[in-house]
Write an enzyme that holds these catalytic residues in place. Structure first.
Site, PDB file in Angstrom:
ATOM      1  N   GLY A 116      42.510  46.774  45.894  1.00 33.14           N
ATOM      2  CA  GLY A 116      43.480  45.704  46.093  1.00 33.14           C
ATOM      3  C   GLY A 116      43.107  44.450  45.323  1.00 33.14           C
ATOM      4  O   GLY A 116      41.935  44.106  45.200  1.00 33.14           O
ATOM      5  N   HIS A 157      46.080  48.470  53.026  1.00 33.78           N
ATOM      6  CA  HIS A 157      45.424  49.749  52.720  1.00 33.78           C
ATOM      7  C   HIS A 157      46.462  50.850  52.498  1.00 33.78           C
ATOM      8  O   HIS A 157      46.333  51.671  51.599  1.00 33.78           O
ATOM      9  CB  HIS A 157      44.531  50.182  53.891  1.00 33.78           C
ATOM     10  CG  HIS A 157      43.418  49.228  54.219  1.00 33.78           C
ATOM     11  ND1 HIS A 157      43.380  48.501  55.387  1.00 33.78           N
ATOM     12  CD2 HIS A 157      42.293  48.907  53.549  1.00 33.78           C
ATOM     13  CE1 HIS A 157      42.280  47.774  55.420  1.00 33.78           C
ATOM     14  NE2 HIS A 157      41.599  47.995  54.316  1.00 33.78           N
ATOM     15  N   ASP A 197      40.817  41.502  46.818  1.00 32.39           N
ATOM     16  CA  ASP A 197      39.400  41.316  46.503  1.00 32.39           C
ATOM     17  C   ASP A 197      39.266  41.284  44.974  1.00 32.39           C
ATOM     18  O   ASP A 197      38.786  42.227  44.355  1.00 32.39           O
ATOM     19  CB  ASP A 197      38.581  42.446  47.120  1.00 32.39           C
ATOM     20  CG  ASP A 197      38.709  42.466  48.630  1.00 32.39           C
ATOM     21  OD1 ASP A 197      37.984  41.731  49.298  1.00 32.39           O
ATOM     22  OD2 ASP A 197      39.584  43.190  49.150  1.00 32.39           O
TER      23      ASP A 197
HETATM   24  P1  AMP Z   1      38.399  46.969  52.872  1.00 24.16           P
HETATM   25  O1  AMP Z   1      38.677  47.976  53.928  1.00 24.16           O
HETATM   26  O2  AMP Z   1      38.570  45.556  53.303  1.00 24.16           O
HETATM   27  O3  AMP Z   1      37.088  47.216  52.158  1.00 24.16           O
HETATM   28  O4  AMP Z   1      39.520  47.183  51.775  1.00 24.16           O
HETATM   29  C1  AMP Z   1      39.709  48.436  51.162  1.00 24.16           C
HETATM   30  C2  AMP Z   1      40.607  48.269  49.977  1.00 24.16           C
HETATM   31  O5  AMP Z   1      41.873  47.755  50.396  1.00 24.16           O
HETATM   32  C3  AMP Z   1      40.052  47.271  48.940  1.00 24.16           C
HETATM   33  O6  AMP Z   1      40.293  47.762  47.639  1.00 24.16           O
HETATM   34  C4  AMP Z   1      40.849  46.037  49.225  1.00 24.16           C
HETATM   35  O7  AMP Z   1      40.989  45.184  48.104  1.00 24.16           O
HETATM   36  C5  AMP Z   1      42.187  46.615  49.632  1.00 24.16           C
HETATM   37  N1  AMP Z   1      42.932  45.649  50.436  1.00 24.16           N
HETATM   38  C6  AMP Z   1      42.502  45.009  51.551  1.00 24.16           C
HETATM   39  N2  AMP Z   1      43.438  44.155  51.986  1.00 24.16           N
HETATM   40  C7  AMP Z   1      44.471  44.249  51.107  1.00 24.16           C
HETATM   41  C8  AMP Z   1      45.748  43.599  51.005  1.00 24.16           C
HETATM   42  N3  AMP Z   1      46.141  42.671  51.881  1.00 24.16           N
HETATM   43  N4  AMP Z   1      46.549  43.945  49.974  1.00 24.16           N
HETATM   44  C9  AMP Z   1      46.164  44.875  49.057  1.00 24.16           C
HETATM   45  N5  AMP Z   1      44.987  45.515  49.109  1.00 24.16           N
HETATM   46  C10 AMP Z   1      44.146  45.206  50.117  1.00 24.16           C
END
Ligand code: AMP
Length: 288
Positions: free
Chosen positions: A149, A37, A152
C-alpha cells in the site's frame, strides 16, 4: 480458501501451481485486516491466477516491546474477511517458521539511506526488520507480483530497492491509500483510537491536503513543513515529523521545480497510538 501454517507444505502446493503455469500474487500483512488490505487482495486477484495473503506480526520490525504486544490480533475475523474477497491461500506462520533457529535469517542489505529519514529516524531498526521479513516471505512464496500500500510510502520505496538489489524476479505493485469517509487512512491501529482521537484524526489528511495546495500556490517547503506541524497540534496529539521529500530518493526538497515526484509524509501520535500518512503533492503526470 486454503490455510497453511508451515513453509514446506505451502511451498509444495505453490510449486505445483507454478509448474501448471499459474501466476502468484502475494499480499503480506500483519492482520487486523481492513478495506485497505482487502483492496490489495482484490487487485492481486485481478492480475494473477492465484492470490496468497500472509498474516504475520513480525517481531523484528517493532522497536518497542509494548507496541508489539498491543498490536491487534484477530485471526477469526481476518479469515472471514479474506474468504469474503475470495483470497485463494492464507499463510499464517509461527515465528519459528519464519526465523528457524538453525537458519541464518539475517539480511544484511544496504538500504542506500532510504531507511534513514522520517520513519527511520523515529523507529531505529524498523526497516531492517521490514526488509528482513519481506525477504524471508519472498523466499518462501516466490510470487510473480507483491502488493503493497502507498499508505506506507517509505516502506514501499525500500521494498522496491530490495527487489532491485537482490535481483528478484518479483514485481512490486503499489495500491493507492484506502481512506475512511472522512479521509483518515485506514490502519489496523485505528482500532485503538479513543472516540475523541478518532474524530480529531481527520486533521492528518486535512493537513496533507492543505500542504498540497500550499505547494501549488508557491509557498516555501520549509514554511509548509513548519505550519503543518502546527496544524497537527491538537489536545492529545503529538506530531513527530511532517516532511516534504523527493518521491524517489526520499531526500529533502529545497527547490520543488527540480523534482518530478514530491510526497509529504507525516507521523503523529494520538494518545498512545502512532499514526502515519502521506500524500503525493506532485506526480510525473502533473510535472509532465
Ligand atoms: P500492515 O498489515 O499494516 O503491515 O499492512 C499490510 C499491507 O497493507 C502494507 O503493504 C500496507 O501498506 C497496506 N495497507 C495498510 N493500510 C492500507 C491502506 N489504508 N490503504 C492501502 N494499503 C494499505
Amino acid at each position: 480458501m486454503l490455510l497453511f501454517k508451515h513453509v514446506r507444505t505451502l511451498q509444495a502446493f505453490l510449486s505445483r501451481r507454478r509448474a501448471a503455469g499459474q501466476t502468484i500474487g502475494f499480499v503480506p500483512t500483519m492482520g487486523a485486516l481492513h478495506e485497505g488490505h482487502l483492496a490489495l487482495v482484490r487487485q492481486s486477484r485481478a492480475e494473477n491466477t492465484l492470490t496468497v495473503a500472509s498474516i504475520f506480526v513480525n517481531p523484528t520490525q517493532f522497536n518497542q516491546a509494548d507496541d508489539l504486544q498491543a498490536y491487534p490480533r484477530l485471526p477469526g475475523p481476518d479469515i472471514a474477511a479474506l474468504t469474503s474477497v475470495r483470497c485463494d491461500v492464507l499463510f499464517m506462520p509461527a515465528v519459528e517458521e519464519v526465523y528457524p533457529p538453525d537458519h541464518n535469517t539475517d539480511l544484511r542489505i544496504d538500504l542506500a539511506g532510504l531507511d534513514e529519514p522520517m520513519e527511520g529516524a523515529f523507529r531505529p531498526g524498523h526497516f531492517a526488520g521490514v526488509a528482513q521479513v519481506v525477504d524471508r516471505l519472498l523466499t518462501m512464496v516466490e510470487p510473480h507480483r507483491i502488493y503493497m500500500g502507498q499508505k506506507d510510502y517509505q516502506q514501499a520505496t525500500i521494498i522496491r530497492h530490495l527487489l532491485r538489489t537482490t535481483e528478484r524476479a518479483t514485481e512490486l505493485r503499489v495500491h493507492p491509500t484506502v481512506r475512511e469517509a472522512d479521509g483518515l487512512a485506514m490502519s489496523s491501529r485505528n482500532l485503538r483510537l479513543t472516540d475523541d482521537h478518532r474524530r480529531r484524526a481527520v486533521r492528518l489528511y486535512q493537513t496533507l491536503r492543505w500542504a498540497k495546495d500550499a505547494l501549488t500556490a508557491g509557498m516555501a517547503v520549509a514554511d509548509i513543513e513548519a505550519e503543518a506541524m502546527e496544524r497537527l497540534q491538537q489536545p492529545g496529539f503529538r506530531p513527530e515529523y511532517f516532511s516534504i521529500v523527493d518521491g524517489i530518493t526520499l531526500q529533502p526538497v529545497a527547490e520543488p521545480a527540480q523534482h518530478a515526484i514530491i510526497v509529504a509524509c507525516l507521523a503523529c501520535w494520538a494518545g498512545d497510538v502512532r499514526l502515519i500518512d502521506n500524500l503525493l503533492l506532485r506526480t510525473t503526470d502533473e510535472a509532465g
